[in-house]
Each structure stands twice: as structure tokens, then as C-alpha cells.
Design an enzyme around this catalytic site. Structure first.
Site, PDB file in Angstrom:
ATOM      1  CE  LYS A  40       6.551   1.111  -0.604  1.00 26.64           C
ATOM      2  NZ  LYS A  40       5.184   1.235   0.298  1.00 26.64           N
TER       3      LYS A  40
ATOM      4  CG  ASP B  79       4.651   4.445   0.969  1.00 27.99           C
ATOM      5  OD1 ASP B  79       5.073   5.002  -0.338  1.00 27.99           O
ATOM      6  OD2 ASP B  79       4.282   4.377   1.610  1.00 27.99           O
TER       7      ASP B  79
ATOM      8  N   GLY C  54       0.770  -1.097   0.011  1.00 24.50           N
ATOM      9  CA  GLY C  54      -0.397   0.019  -0.086  1.00 24.50           C
ATOM     10  C   GLY C  54       0.597   1.209  -0.158  1.00 24.50           C
ATOM     11  CB  THR C  55       2.870   2.167  -2.355  1.00 22.37           C
ATOM     12  OG1 THR C  55       4.643   2.655  -1.779  1.00 22.37           O
ATOM     13  CG2 THR C  55       2.207   1.930  -3.653  1.00 22.37           C
ATOM     14  CB  THR C  56       2.490   6.789  -2.723  1.00 21.09           C
ATOM     15  OG1 THR C  56       1.700   7.468  -1.785  1.00 21.09           O
ATOM     16  CG2 THR C  56       2.112   8.208  -3.678  1.00 21.09           C
TER      17      THR C  56
END
Length: 410
Positions: A244, A228, A211-213
Site C-alpha cells: 500500500k 500493513d 482496512g489498514t494501518t
């Protein structure tokens, strides 16, 4: 008692457990409790050893289905022994963790087990790796898992210190093991240790998601990628500082979102195929070639995989390029955003992006976008990772959380 035993034959043995691994100055400690339960009600063993030696200086701890965990560790031990004979040298800790990762990922639909792998080798010294149920692999200096871990997250975060002495780390591990044994019914009996351990609450019993940006943007002469660093499983934060942004080739990176196991596997496959492709053609691959490989894998396995990768980099033919590859779609864009936090910043990036921005302006654009997404999205957070790529260099940068820009309501 007869009813419970009958139920346990159907449900199988699960190690409702507490496991731990931590590095200290010069080594690692790994440990676990010793209780195995059937269906969460019947205690099948009070003295089972969940710390398994897979090579001379490499151990792993297991959680989840005991049958699955034992089968996987047995296969890993065979692979590592064979590898050691072939290479005529002891395997690296990362090699052991990678073997477990491949076994878990290949059989993720059948397995109900997660692992912590820890050990020491001459190349990197002491190391701790988490291998989740879905086959995600991450490195952490300290990690806990199992049903008892919920009770000790606060203690671990407050008391763990890097570069502890051997004695301090052993005392830390002992203290960590004690509270769950008092509070969690399925994590009791003896405390096992061997300077190693493994399992997790949600992150070893559920598939781990990034779960990320993520974001990438072109500028005249290169590209900037950013992400992030938070990795989550349900409501649990598995890792707060995971990078990431994955290297695919010298001047080509990808940003990962979705299932961490799926995204990591795609990146590893593309990295290998690009190396082979580069040798075949006698020059560095194009960014479009890397994006096409990601697209092909994503499309071929779109029913099985849950991952979105943004591919960006620089090549001599077309300079800086950004490609989005969602669900097998391939499209070049001047900028692309993705992940759970992207929905909060679409308006910002659409309004603020303009053609012809400089390298420094693009870097600030990426940082601002990540900061805004991290302030709104519960699955995004931690630090911000940036990679800037042009003809002359590849620059990696980490921006700590307290150095990120703040906005109106912060």
C-alpha cells in the site's frame, strides 16, 4: 415458471459462479463453471462460457451481472485491439487489466460485475490480475471468485504451490472447480477452461476497502513510511500481501487507506501530474506539490471518494516531510497515522514519539506501531512494508509476519 421468468426480466441475469486463475511455471490456467441464473432462482443457461478472450494470449473471467460483464469485456476487447494496432505490438497483460479497471472504476455506480484477467506476455510472462467491482486492481499468483468460492478457500490455500507444472496446475484447477459444483447450487453444470477465469465473493461484488494501518514519520535527513498488507471486503480477506506504499515520484511516496479503487486512482493521477510538472519545471517536484495535488483531488471529489493518503518524501528545499490529506485537509506533521488500525495505536505513538530520532529509531518506531495495530485490528495484518527515503537513496523493505516484534499478551 412464468412468474420466475417475469422476475428475471427485472432482475437481470447474474452469474452465480465459481471462477479461478492460477499461474504455473511458464503459463496460466483460467477457468469457470458454466451456469447463469436469473435472480438466483431460475437457471437461464447451463452451458454459458464465462471465459472470454480479449486478445491473443489474454483472457478474462467474469462474475456478477452477465449483461454488465459482457458489455465491459466487449469494450475492453475493442480498446486492446486499437492499442495493438497503434503500438504495432501485442498488449501487455497489465494493459488489459488496467483497461478493465478504468472501465469498472469509471462506471462503478452502474456496474455489478467483477473480473479476473490472466495471460502471458514477453515482458513479465504469466500473470493473474483481479479487477473488483469498484475498480481495484491487484496482482496475485492464484485467485478464486464467485458464489462458490466460499467453499474452496481452504483447499486453495492448502494445495496451491508456486511453479507447479502445467499438468499439476490443470489438475489443481479441476479439483478446485469440483467441490463448489457439488456444494453450491448456482455454480453447477459444465466446467469451462482455457488456461484462464474470474469473479469473487464479496471482493468482486462489493467495493474493496484497504482496512489498514499506515504511518509516516520524519527524521533528520529523511522519512520512513510503513503499512500493513491486508486488503479486505467485508469479512473476506482479498489479498494478504498487497503493498500500500505507492510511488508518486523518485523520492515521494504515499500510503493508501480507504477504498482501494479510490486510493489507487488518486495515486495514479498524481503520479502522472507530477511527471508532467517535473518536465515543465526541469527539476524534481517538491513533496508539498505532491501533497497539494492529492489534497486538491480529494477535496474536489470528497463526496464521491473514500480514501485517505499520507504523502511523504524528500526534496532539496525542505528535506524529509510528511503530509496528511484527509478529506482534502492538508497539514504537515512530524508523523502521521491512518487507517482502521490507527485508533488502537494513537496512545502509543503520542507517548513514544520524540524529536530528533535517528533513522534506525524511526524504522523501529514504525515497525512497532504496525505490529501493535495488526495485533488488535481485524482489518490489518499480513506483512509490514517499509520505505525509507533520504537524499542519497530510497530503500524498500518487507518484514514478514513472524519477524514482527511481539508485546505483552502475545
Amino acid at each position: 415458471m412464468e412468474r420466475r421468468c417475469a422476475d428475471s426480466q427485472v432482475k437481470g441475469v447474474s452469474t452465480g459462479t465459481t471462477i479461478l486463475a492460477a499461474t504455473f511455471d511458464g503459463g496460466v490456467v483460467i477457468g469457470s463453471d458454466s451456469r447463469a441464473s436469473m435472480g438466483g432462482e431460475y437457471v437461464s443457461s447451463k452451458t454459458i462460457n464465462k471465459v472470454i478472450q480479449v486478445h491473443d494470449r489474454i483472457f478474462c473471467c467474469m462474475a456478477g451481472s452477465l449483461a454488465d460483464a459482457q458489455a465491459v469485456t466487449k469494450a475492453a476487447k475493442f480498446h486492446l485491439s486499437f492499442h495493438s494496432v497503434q503500438m504495432e505490438t501485442p498488449p501487455l497483460v497489465i494493459s488489459a487489466a488496467s483497461v478493465l479497471k478504468e472501465l469498472c472504476y469509471k462506471n462503478k455506480d452502474e456496474l455489478q460485475a467483477g473480473f479476473i484477467t490472466a495471460g502471458w506476455d514477453r515482458k513479465k510472462g504469466p500473470q493473474v490480475y483481479v479487477v473488483s467491482l469498484g475498480g481495484m486492481l491487484i496482482s496475485q499468483p492464484v485467485t478464486i471468485g464467485g458464489s462458490g468460492s466460499t467453499y474452496i478457500y481452504g483447499y486453495v490455500d492448502a494445495k496451491y504451490k508456486p511453479n507447479m507444472s502445467r499438468e499439476e496446475c490443470l489438475q489443481f484447477a479441476t479439483n478446485v472447480s469440483s467441490p463448489p459444483c457439488r456444494q453450491k447450487l448456482s455454480s453447477q453444470s459444465l466446467q469451462r477452461g482455457s488456461t484462464m477465469d474470474g469473479t469473487g465473493p464479496e471482493w468482486l461484488s462489493e467495493e474493496v476497502k484497504t482496512g489498514t494501518t499506515i504511518i509516516a514519520i520524519e527524521y533528520d535527513g529523511g522519512v520512513v513510511l510503513g503499512s500493513d498488507s491486508r486488503v479486505s471486503a467485508g469479512e473476506s480477506v482479498v489479498n494478504r500481501v498487497m503493498n500500500k506504499l505507492s510511488l508518486l515520484h523518485d523520492k515521494i511516496y504515499c500510503a493508501l487507506s480507504g477504498s482501494a479503487a479510490d486510493a489507487q486512482t488518486i495515486a495514479e493521477m498524481v503520479n502522472y501530474q507530477l511527471d508532467v510538472h517535473s518536465i515543465e519545471i526541469g527539476e524534481d517536484p517538491q513533496v508539498r506539490s505532491a501533497a497539494t495535488l492529492v489534497r486538491n483531488i480529494s477535496y474536489k471529489y470528497k463526496e464521491e471518494l473514500s480514501a485517505h493518503l499520507i504523502v511523504a518524501g524528500w526534496d532539496r528545499r525542505e528535506g524529509g516531510q510528511v503530509f496528511a490529506t484527509l478529506n482534502g485537509l492538508l497539514t504537515r506533521q512530524p508523523f502521521a497515522v491512518g487507517g482502521s488500525g490507527s485508533s488502537y495505536v494513537y496512545g502509543f505513538v503520542d507517548a513514544e514519539y520524540r524529536k530528533g530520532m535517528s533513522k534506525e529509531e524511526c524504522q523501529q518506531f514504525v515497525v512497532n506501531t504496525l505490529a501493535l495495530a495488526m495485533s488488535r485490528d481485524g482489518s490489518s495484518g499480513g506483512v509490514a512494508y517499509l520505505v525509507t527515503i533520504d537524499e542519497h537513496s530510497t530503500e524498500e523493505k518487507v518484514i514478514l509476519g513472524n519477524d514482527l516484534p511481539t508485546f505483552f499478551d502475545q
